[in-house]
Write an enzyme that holds these catalytic residues in place. Sequence first.
Site, PDB file in Angstrom:
ATOM      1  N   ASP A  58       0.866  -1.175   0.000  1.00  0.00           N
ATOM      2  CA  ASP A  58       0.000   0.000   0.000  1.00  0.00           C
ATOM      3  C   ASP A  58       0.903   1.225   0.000  1.00  0.00           C
ATOM      4  O   ASP A  58       1.775   1.353   0.862  1.00  0.00           O
ATOM      5  CB  ASP A  58      -0.899  -0.012   1.234  1.00  0.00           C
ATOM      6  CG  ASP A  58      -1.908   1.109   1.232  1.00  0.00           C
ATOM      7  OD1 ASP A  58      -2.775   1.125   0.344  1.00  0.00           O
ATOM      8  OD2 ASP A  58      -1.829   1.984   2.120  1.00  0.00           O
ATOM      9  N   ASN A  81      -0.908  12.960  -5.829  1.00  0.00           N
ATOM     10  CA  ASN A  81      -1.884  13.428  -6.826  1.00  0.00           C
ATOM     11  C   ASN A  81      -2.278  14.878  -6.573  1.00  0.00           C
ATOM     12  O   ASN A  81      -2.342  15.675  -7.501  1.00  0.00           O
ATOM     13  CB  ASN A  81      -3.139  12.551  -6.800  1.00  0.00           C
ATOM     14  CG  ASN A  81      -3.004  11.298  -7.619  1.00  0.00           C
ATOM     15  OD1 ASN A  81      -2.235  11.238  -8.562  1.00  0.00           O
ATOM     16  ND2 ASN A  81      -3.748  10.292  -7.250  1.00  0.00           N
ATOM     17  N   HIS A 104      -2.304  14.210 -11.412  1.00  0.00           N
ATOM     18  CA  HIS A 104      -2.584  12.795 -11.668  1.00  0.00           C
ATOM     19  C   HIS A 104      -1.545  12.132 -12.564  1.00  0.00           C
ATOM     20  O   HIS A 104      -1.303  10.933 -12.434  1.00  0.00           O
ATOM     21  CB  HIS A 104      -3.993  12.619 -12.235  1.00  0.00           C
ATOM     22  CG  HIS A 104      -5.054  12.888 -11.212  1.00  0.00           C
ATOM     23  ND1 HIS A 104      -5.377  11.989 -10.226  1.00  0.00           N
ATOM     24  CD2 HIS A 104      -5.829  13.976 -11.007  1.00  0.00           C
ATOM     25  CE1 HIS A 104      -6.317  12.497  -9.453  1.00  0.00           C
ATOM     26  NE2 HIS A 104      -6.618  13.701  -9.899  1.00  0.00           N
ATOM     27  N   ASP A 122       0.206   8.710 -11.702  1.00  0.00           N
ATOM     28  CA  ASP A 122       0.313   7.589 -12.642  1.00  0.00           C
ATOM     29  C   ASP A 122       1.757   7.121 -12.779  1.00  0.00           C
ATOM     30  O   ASP A 122       2.021   5.920 -12.874  1.00  0.00           O
ATOM     31  CB  ASP A 122      -0.237   7.983 -14.012  1.00  0.00           C
ATOM     32  CG  ASP A 122      -1.755   8.098 -14.033  1.00  0.00           C
ATOM     33  OD1 ASP A 122      -2.413   7.735 -13.028  1.00  0.00           O
ATOM     34  OD2 ASP A 122      -2.288   8.573 -15.063  1.00  0.00           O
ATOM     35  N   ASP A 144      -4.060   2.491  -5.034  1.00  0.00           N
ATOM     36  CA  ASP A 144      -2.625   2.399  -4.757  1.00  0.00           C
ATOM     37  C   ASP A 144      -2.285   1.130  -3.981  1.00  0.00           C
ATOM     38  O   ASP A 144      -1.305   1.082  -3.256  1.00  0.00           O
ATOM     39  CB  ASP A 144      -2.150   3.635  -3.990  1.00  0.00           C
ATOM     40  CG  ASP A 144      -2.797   3.774  -2.622  1.00  0.00           C
ATOM     41  OD1 ASP A 144      -3.831   3.138  -2.358  1.00  0.00           O
ATOM     42  OD2 ASP A 144      -2.246   4.524  -1.794  1.00  0.00           O
TER      43      ASP A 144
END
Length: 162
Positions: free
Chosen positions: A43, A51, A56, A60, A86
């Site tokens: 995690d 973000n 974003h 990514d 995530d």
Amino acid sequence: MLTHRLATARRDPLTGLHTRAGFNARAERLLAKHTGALVVLVDLDDFKAINDTHGHAAGDAVLTATARRLGDWCGRHGVAARLGGDEFAAIVTDPAHTPGLHALRAALDRPTEHEGHALPVSASVGFCHRPRLSVPTLTDALSAADASMYAAKGHGRRNTHN
């Protein structure tokens, strides 16, 4: 064409890793067959902040780097997946064929380059060895790995609970 669509549906379009459905099917078989298997949950810590701060596209980039690092760690002896958001998972049939959990954590905690910036990345890692399960099911292994991951989070970021 249907076979291609099914294969595509079992792969995450961003990372190329298996999706939850594709992972569950393969991991269940591997767990049943390999008595020394290891299930890992990952995690990313504070992913939302990446973000929110960098956009974003930066998020990514972090997800893609995490996927590549986890897949490289598994090598040919396992399967990695992006379960969603995530959260990632992997199963390796023989942990001795990997560099080890500390090496995984170190790889996952390396910064990710994006548009000339080094984005800080940290991950919490939980795991479950198949021999520790009374019944070797994927559900039980993922639950144990999840408990291990949250124990690691309780000890602070950048931890792997042993």
